[in-house]
Scaffold this motif. Structure first.
Motif, PDB file in Angstrom:
ATOM      1  N   VAL A 107     -37.333  -8.604 -53.737  1.00  0.00           N
ATOM      2  CA  VAL A 107     -38.657  -8.252 -53.186  1.00  0.00           C
ATOM      3  C   VAL A 107     -38.809  -6.755 -52.924  1.00  0.00           C
ATOM      4  N   PRO A 108     -37.947  -6.038 -52.210  1.00  0.00           N
ATOM      5  CA  PRO A 108     -36.795  -6.489 -51.441  1.00  0.00           C
ATOM      6  C   PRO A 108     -37.092  -6.652 -49.943  1.00  0.00           C
ATOM      7  N   VAL A 109     -36.304  -7.575 -49.335  1.00  0.00           N
ATOM      8  CA  VAL A 109     -36.273  -7.729 -47.882  1.00  0.00           C
ATOM      9  C   VAL A 109     -35.092  -6.889 -47.395  1.00  0.00           C
TER      10      VAL A 109
ATOM     11  N   ILE B 259     -33.671  -8.022 -40.194  1.00  0.00           N
ATOM     12  CA  ILE B 259     -34.634  -7.435 -41.130  1.00  0.00           C
ATOM     13  C   ILE B 259     -35.134  -6.108 -40.560  1.00  0.00           C
ATOM     14  N   THR B 260     -35.132  -5.071 -41.396  1.00  0.00           N
ATOM     15  CA  THR B 260     -35.654  -3.766 -40.975  1.00  0.00           C
ATOM     16  C   THR B 260     -37.025  -3.486 -41.578  1.00  0.00           C
ATOM     17  N   SER B 261     -37.252  -3.951 -42.818  1.00  0.00           N
ATOM     18  CA  SER B 261     -38.570  -3.769 -43.454  1.00  0.00           C
ATOM     19  C   SER B 261     -38.664  -4.667 -44.679  1.00  0.00           C
ATOM     20  N   ILE B 262     -39.882  -4.878 -45.133  1.00  0.00           N
ATOM     21  CA  ILE B 262     -40.123  -5.666 -46.345  1.00  0.00           C
ATOM     22  C   ILE B 262     -41.062  -4.875 -47.248  1.00  0.00           C
ATOM     23  N   ASP B 263     -40.679  -4.707 -48.500  1.00  0.00           N
ATOM     24  CA  ASP B 263     -41.545  -4.059 -49.491  1.00  0.00           C
ATOM     25  C   ASP B 263     -42.418  -5.151 -50.110  1.00  0.00           C
TER      26      ASP B 263
ATOM     27  N   PHE C  33     -33.741 -16.613 -45.528  1.00  0.00           N
ATOM     28  CA  PHE C  33     -32.378 -16.517 -45.028  1.00  0.00           C
ATOM     29  C   PHE C  33     -31.606 -15.297 -45.531  1.00  0.00           C
ATOM     30  N   GLN C  34     -32.219 -14.466 -46.399  1.00  0.00           N
ATOM     31  CA  GLN C  34     -31.422 -13.422 -47.030  1.00  0.00           C
ATOM     32  C   GLN C  34     -32.194 -12.142 -47.268  1.00  0.00           C
TER      33      GLN C  34
END
Length: 424
Positions: free
Chosen positions: A100-102, A113-117, A136-137
């Protein structure tokens, strides 16, 4: 057009038939014009199977490789769900968390989790696709696959909903909502239509297993509306009925919520109590005891320090039962030599029972009713912990079910008026 994130647990993904039912449900939402992102867990039992294989090879397998292995369960279920949707004529695409990345930190097995693109996901949504992202990942700054810990798919789903500013995050599970307490202990327990974020956070932290606590924290931080509902209903149930089913976790206190003094009873069997007797009563003694425990990455819950007698005091605290032996090791090696404690007493046969409700802010006598109810049942209270909207007690674990049933009845959670009035 509205955007919804669906999360499906391992039971919901437990067989090909159930995956096909999930696909039918998702297809229904997509057909109504909604954008849908799905976050599935691994098929039920699969993560345990994989971790069992790792244990056969090594008693202490490398954490990085454990995450590499454990993440494959969600990858398999995501691909299978995409295939099921495509077979039903619904355009779909699956991604792993690292695609994604997560982005996460590097704490293997319990990454945060620090951020999601969200760029890739939004492009597919705008193209009319259903997007499936493994729960979960994620991926750490060095490019290693990480996992978020047990129940981490809940956190993945809420984080994805926050990043996409989704209208709602729907957690589909094998129960039909959040109950006033565990129906297996109290058959009269009722499903709540609405519960406040604060109440849900307390209930999750106090032992309610419906949602992982980190997912509730995430929902609170980013104000993500979350609904807990059943995946075991007919997948073709009307969308309007499904949208209003289950329990909504909300951030606005309305008049109905204020009417309930206590909303739920939570409990945890996973408690252990440790008492240090004859500790010198001087400045810094609490830090001398709790500091080394915290340094060992062990969470402490309830704490009591007794009145000083002849210059010494007794100090009690509780930890999770899984951390009990590690805590004792720290106490014997570090804390006793540093503090000069006379004796260490332990008790693993304890449990925590808690009442939770935002109505407790504006009502007096709530704790009094709790203590009176337990006294009438002959239940002795060993420790007490309070916050603005909860009161917790530590009791012998053999009295847990009795205490929960009595409190559930005393506070009218079975639908009948409370036996004893609580003052306004």
């Amino acid at each position: 057009m509205s955007l919804f994130v669906h999360k499906y647990g391992g039971t919901s993904m437990g067989s090909i038939e159930r995956i096909q039912n999930v696909a039918k449900r998702v297809a229904k939402w997509h057909a109504e014009g909604h954008q849908v992102v799905v976050v599935p867990s691994a098929m039920s039992g699969e993560t345990n199977r994989l971790l069992g294989l790792a244990k056969e090879l090594s008693e202490t397998p490398d954490p990085r490789e454990v995450d590499m292995l454990a993440s494959t369960g969600e990858q398999a279920s995501s691909a299978l769900l995409a295939m099921a949707l495509l077979a039903q004529g619904v355009p779909a695409r699956s991604y792993t968390g690292w695609q994604v990345p997560v982005k996460t930190d590097s704490a293997f097995g319990k990454a945060r989790i620090t951020s999601i693109d969200d760029q890739r996901v939004r492009a597919d949504l705008d193209a009319g696709k259903v997007v499936i992202v493994t729960g979960f990942q994620g991926i750490d700054p060095d490019g290693h696959i990480t996992t978020l810990g047990r129940g981490g798919s809940d956190t993945s789903a809420v984080a994805m909903a926050a990043a996409l500013k989704a209208d709602e995050c729907l957690i589909f599970t094998d129960v039909d909502g959040v109950y006033t307490t565990d129906p297996r202990v109290v058959p009269e327990a009722r499903r709540m239509n609405v519960v406040s974020f604060e109440e849900m956070l307390e209930m999750a932290s106090l032992g309610s297993k419906v949602l992982q606590i980190r997912s509730v924290e995430f929902a609170g931080k980013y104000k993500v509306p979350v609904r807990v509902l059943s995946s075991l209903t007919d997948p073709l149930i009307s969308l309007e009925e499904e949208k209003n089913s289950g329990t909504l976790i909300t951030f606005e206190e309305d008049s109905k919520m204020e009417a309930a003094v206590v909303s739920g009873i939570a409990f945890s069997r996973d408690e252990a109590k440790i008492t240090l007797l004859g500790v010198p009563d001087k400045p810094g003694v609490a830090f001398a005891i709790l500091g080394p425990v915290a340094d060992a990455n062990i969470d402490i819950d309830m704490i009591i320090q007794n009145q000083s007698v002849d210059g010494t005091t007794d100090f009690s605290f509780t930890v999770n039962r899984n951390d009990f032996k590690r805590t004792l090791d720290v106490i014997q090696k570090t804390i006793v030599p540093n503090t000069g404690a006379r004796e260490v007493i332990t008790d693993e046969k304890v449990c925590k029972v808690s009442i939770v409700g935002i109505g407790m802010r504006s009502h007096a006598g709530v704790a009094s009713l709790m203590f009176r109810t337990l006294a009438e049942e002959g239940v002795n209270i060993q420790m007490i912990s309070t916050s603005e909207i909860k009161t917790s007690v530590l009791i012998q674990d053999k009295y847990m079910e009795l205490a929960v049933r009595a409190l559930h009845k005393a506070f009218g959670l079975d639908g009948n008026p409370a036996e004893t009035a609580v003052e306004e």
